[in-house]
Design an enzyme around this catalytic site. Sequence first.
Site, PDB file in Angstrom:
ATOM      1  CG  HIS A  46      38.347  59.527  17.131  1.00 13.20           C
ATOM      2  ND1 HIS A  46      38.348  60.450  16.102  1.00 13.20           N
ATOM      3  CD2 HIS A  46      38.037  60.215  18.254  1.00 13.20           C
ATOM      4  CE1 HIS A  46      38.059  61.651  16.588  1.00 13.20           C
ATOM      5  NE2 HIS A  46      37.859  61.526  17.895  1.00 13.20           N
ATOM      6  CG  ASP A  99      37.842  61.820  22.385  1.00 14.24           C
ATOM      7  OD1 ASP A  99      37.552  62.948  22.826  1.00 14.24           O
ATOM      8  OD2 ASP A  99      37.869  61.561  21.170  1.00 14.24           O
ATOM      9  CG  ASP A 150      38.392  66.831  23.871  1.00 11.74           C
ATOM     10  OD1 ASP A 150      38.399  65.598  24.022  1.00 11.74           O
ATOM     11  OD2 ASP A 150      37.979  67.377  22.825  1.00 11.74           O
ATOM     12  CG  HIS A 160      33.599  65.880  23.768  1.00 13.11           C
ATOM     13  ND1 HIS A 160      33.339  64.594  23.361  1.00 13.11           N
ATOM     14  CD2 HIS A 160      34.925  66.078  23.562  1.00 13.11           C
ATOM     15  CE1 HIS A 160      34.460  64.033  22.914  1.00 13.11           C
ATOM     16  NE2 HIS A 160      35.442  64.909  23.028  1.00 13.11           N
ATOM     17  CD  GLU A 181      35.210  67.354  20.197  1.00 12.27           C
ATOM     18  OE1 GLU A 181      36.305  67.782  19.806  1.00 12.27           O
ATOM     19  OE2 GLU A 181      34.910  66.138  20.158  1.00 12.27           O
ATOM     20  CD  GLU A 182      34.826  62.933  19.289  1.00 13.22           C
ATOM     21  OE1 GLU A 182      35.451  63.351  18.299  1.00 13.22           O
ATOM     22  OE2 GLU A 182      35.392  62.493  20.294  1.00 13.22           O
TER      23      GLU A 182
END
Length: 456
Positions: free
Chosen positions: A409, A275, A337, A263, A309-310
């Site tokens: 994140h 990520d 991912d 993503h 995506e997130e």
Amino acid sequence: MAAGKPTMIDAADIAIAQQLRDKALHDDTAFDFTEGLTTEVGARLAGGPNDSKAREWVIAKFKALGFDKVWSEPVTYPKWVRRGEHAEIVTPVSQPLTLLALGHSPGTPAGGISAEIIAFDSFDALKAADAAGIRGKIVYVGARMQAYKDGHDYGVGSTVRTRGPSLASQKGAAAFLLRSAGTDTNRLPHTGVTRFADGVAPIPAAALSSPDADQIERLLKRGAVTIKLALDCGIEGEFTGANVIAELRGSKTPDEYFLMGGHLDSWDPGTGAIDDASGIGISVGAAHLIAQLPKRPARSIRVVAFANEEAGLYGGIAMAEANAKSISKAVLGSESDEGADRIWKITASVKPEARAAIGQIADVLKPLGIEYDPTAKASGGSDLSAIHAVGMAAISLEQDATRYFDWHHTANDTLDKIDPEQLRQNVAAYAVTAYLAAQAHGNFGSKPGEWAADGH
């Protein structure tokens, strides 16, 4: 092809795949892609200032790398904006807290919210709690994640983050805090999206760093704790982004294809290296090696940089909806991912007659230190979950996630976390898998509405 006939791979193609594998271990296309995206674009919050910039960067890079076709497909999603956040313990001591608002959280009213905390150690404990004791308070859930190679404990943290605020709102809470869904002890909170059920009023929600969560828990053992919370964030209409697709055109059956990618969006504190810039980079690196072969494989190979995506798998869902009726043309798919550490295991969800072909792929991957579990369920990857759900067969190339949730994140999701040698091992695995799937005689069981193949 006669029903029940096994899917197989020629010995000559196995030999080429072995050459691809060995060449990949000395190729830095994936690292160069990841370095470029994270350096020249940086953080890529969906709908944020770098969303369009990242898309144009990837389109240009795909074209420069020599793919036969590059195109984009629009995807629309809510535009969530983060402007800032602040929190502090008011009583029994005065102390600032380190936290990040959760995606799709609303902001607090002007002046913030001051309220007593009520704490729970798990989502289930919150679920069982009497609403009378929650009304008007700030709910805190302190569930802890542990590090595992397969990353399975993320289910603990992500459940609290995605479902906790909605449940707390239903019980009358003024706001929601959680111990970050992560495995580190840094004073760096982990953001991520939350979701509010239909009809539930959204409430401000944020994640605390692990040391700040520890501090609150220690104070709660001594008595009541009051917190002031101020979040400046919220959804501001919609934004139209896009999935970006690059294709190596197949030489015999070009309308059939192997699908891989990652993503394009990331959260905003870091630069989205693990990520998921590296996930796209791994797929790009694998496809680039295949493109250098004297002849294209029989089927096409597609690399996708998925949109948003997130905050809800918007790009994957859009692609699934667009291709649901023709999903049998996507013979097999896998997404990267889960960081950039070594792939240690493969699993597959395919028709029984394709198990032997998966075994052939696994044999070529074995020298890379990758084991094959023929009984385990394959997810294929987060963005691809919706596409698998409408019928595409899946193969999962599972990365070692022991370190992944230390950085996931957070502001620590940066390029220095990527080991180029481990990244090259990932590229080798994807190059082998993509090439052999594209060359296989027979299919892997993709069929509209039939992704229950082989019991998975």
